[in-house]
Design an enzyme around this catalytic site. Structure first.
Site, short mmCIF file in Angstrom:
data_model
loop_
_atom_site.label_atom_id
_atom_site.label_comp_id
_atom_site.label_asym_id
_atom_site.label_seq_id
_atom_site.Cartn_x
_atom_site.Cartn_y
_atom_site.Cartn_z
N ASP A 64 4.94 -6.40 9.36
CA ASP A 64 6.00 -6.10 10.42
C ASP A 64 6.16 -7.03 11.80
OD1 ASP A 64 7.17 -4.27 8.90
OD2 ASP A 64 5.98 -2.57 9.87
N ASP A 85 0.68 -3.42 12.36
CA ASP A 85 1.15 -4.06 10.95
C ASP A 85 1.42 -5.46 10.99
OD1 ASP A 85 2.90 -2.32 8.34
OD2 ASP A 85 3.11 -4.46 8.66
N THR A 143 -1.41 7.28 -0.57
CA THR A 143 -2.47 7.39 -0.99
C THR A 143 -3.52 6.09 -0.62
OG1 THR A 143 -1.80 6.12 -2.72
CG2 THR A 143 -1.74 8.44 -3.30
N ARG A 151 0.82 -1.10 0.25
CA ARG A 151 0.04 -0.09 0.08
C ARG A 151 0.80 1.22 -0.07
NH1 ARG A 151 -4.57 0.46 4.30
NH2 ARG A 151 -2.82 0.66 5.74
C1 PRP Z 1 -1.07 -4.86 4.39
C2 PRP Z 1 -2.09 -6.17 4.52
C3 PRP Z 1 -2.85 -5.86 3.31
C4 PRP Z 1 -3.06 -4.65 3.06
C5 PRP Z 1 -4.53 -4.32 3.59
O1 PRP Z 1 0.03 -4.99 3.56
O2 PRP Z 1 -0.99 -7.27 4.59
O3 PRP Z 1 -2.08 -6.81 2.13
O4 PRP Z 1 -2.15 -3.90 3.94
O5 PRP Z 1 -4.73 -2.92 3.36
P1 PRP Z 1 -5.77 -2.65 2.31
O6 PRP Z 1 -6.91 -3.35 2.61
O7 PRP Z 1 -6.12 -1.17 2.72
O8 PRP Z 1 -5.34 -2.68 0.82
P2 PRP Z 1 1.03 -3.99 3.27
O9 PRP Z 1 0.73 -2.98 2.26
O10 PRP Z 1 1.50 -3.45 4.54
O11 PRP Z 1 2.26 -4.83 2.84
P3 PRP Z 1 3.07 -5.90 3.48
O12 PRP Z 1 2.31 -7.23 3.82
O13 PRP Z 1 4.40 -6.06 2.62
O14 PRP Z 1 3.58 -5.51 5.08
N1 URA Z 2 -2.33 -3.25 7.06
C1 URA Z 2 -2.06 -3.82 8.22
O1 URA Z 2 -0.96 -4.68 8.37
N2 URA Z 2 -2.72 -3.54 9.29
C2 URA Z 2 -3.77 -2.84 9.56
O2 URA Z 2 -4.28 -2.35 10.28
C3 URA Z 2 -4.08 -2.23 8.16
C4 URA Z 2 -3.46 -2.74 6.91
#
Ligand code: PRP
Ligand code: URA
Length: 212
Positions: A206, A203, A111, A107
């Site tokens: 993380d 997160d 944005t 994400r």
């Molecule tokens: C997180 C999560 C989803 C997304 C959800 O990933 O694992 O993929 O955010 O958010 P959304 O519904 O608003 O799209 P992130 O973008 O943090 O990437 P990561 O898994 O690599 O940490």
């Molecule tokens: N992605 C995450 O990992 N946590 C949240 O709360 C939203 C998006």
């Protein structure tokens, strides 16, 4: 969410118990990873009701009868990178020989729009049941784009599983993809101004991989 027949929320004591520990900020990476895997396994039991079974002849000590075998080969597990990786082993415990495809999404922090950076899927995805997994369903952008990516490459039977959903994200996916079954372990209150789920768990990527 009753207005969306394709949305299934869990109300299971075991899942509630595990999510409580998952939310706790003191829960470390190892335990967090194990819990996500266990929740994914329990969710798979529930969401696999329509998976293909093949009848086989079985000889019990008393007589011949019909037994059933799950066709793990008819299943493809697709994690949305990174956090979806934490659910793969749980689904594999149920479908040990399922192939694994990967969709990379992150994400944009400004944005909140998802950006696809990777996609590798088995060639015959159109004939398989796809379990798309990501522990967090926040705005729903990543899930919607991942489902679009799967459909564009021929997937027709998609089950999406997420541990924690925000109402706006669940609604967005349910509306955009009424043909996809959306399984969410727990529905949280809302998103904050940074797109994080409240109360949520922070997160997920993380916490799974110890990157913060
Ligand atoms: C997180 C999560 C989803 C997304 C959800 O990933 O694992 O993929 O955010 O958010 P959304 O519904 O608003 O799209 P992130 O973008 O943090 O990437 P990561 O898994 O690599 O940490
Ligand atoms: N992605 C995450 O990992 N946590 C949240 O709360 C939203 C998006």
């Amino acid at each position: 969410m009753k207005q969306y027949p394709n949305v299934f929320l869990f109300d299971h004591p075991l899942i509630k118990h595990k999510i409580g520990i998952l939310r706790d900020k003191r829960t470390g990476t190892k335990e967090f990873r194990e819990l996500v895997e266990e929740i994914a396994m329990v969710m798979t039991y529930e969401s696999m009701r329509d998976v293909e079974l093949v009848p086989v002849q079985v000889e019990t000590p008393l007589e011949v009868t019909t037994g059933y075998r799950i066709q793990s080969e008819s299943v493809v597990i697709v994690p949305i990178l990174r956090a979806g990786l934490g659910m793969v082993n749980g689904v594999h415990r149920v479908f040990p020989t399922a192939a694994v495809g990967h969709i990379g999404m992150y994400r944009d922090e400004e944005t909140l729009e998802p950006q696809e950076y990777y996609c590798k899927l088995p060639p015959d995805i159109g004939s398989k049941t796809v379990f798309l997994v990501d522990p967090m369903l926040a705005t729903g952008g990543s899930a919607c784009d991942a489902i679009d990516a799967l459909k564009k490459r021929g997937a027709t039977k998609i089950i999406f599983m997420s541990v924690i959903g925000a109402p706006e994200g669940v609604e967005r996916v349910a509306k955009a993809h009424p043909d996809v079954s959306v399984y969410v372990s727990t529905l949280d209150r809302c998103l904050n101004e940074h797109g994080y789920i409240l109360p949520g768990l922070g997160d997920a990527g993380d916490r799974l991989f110890g990157t913060k």
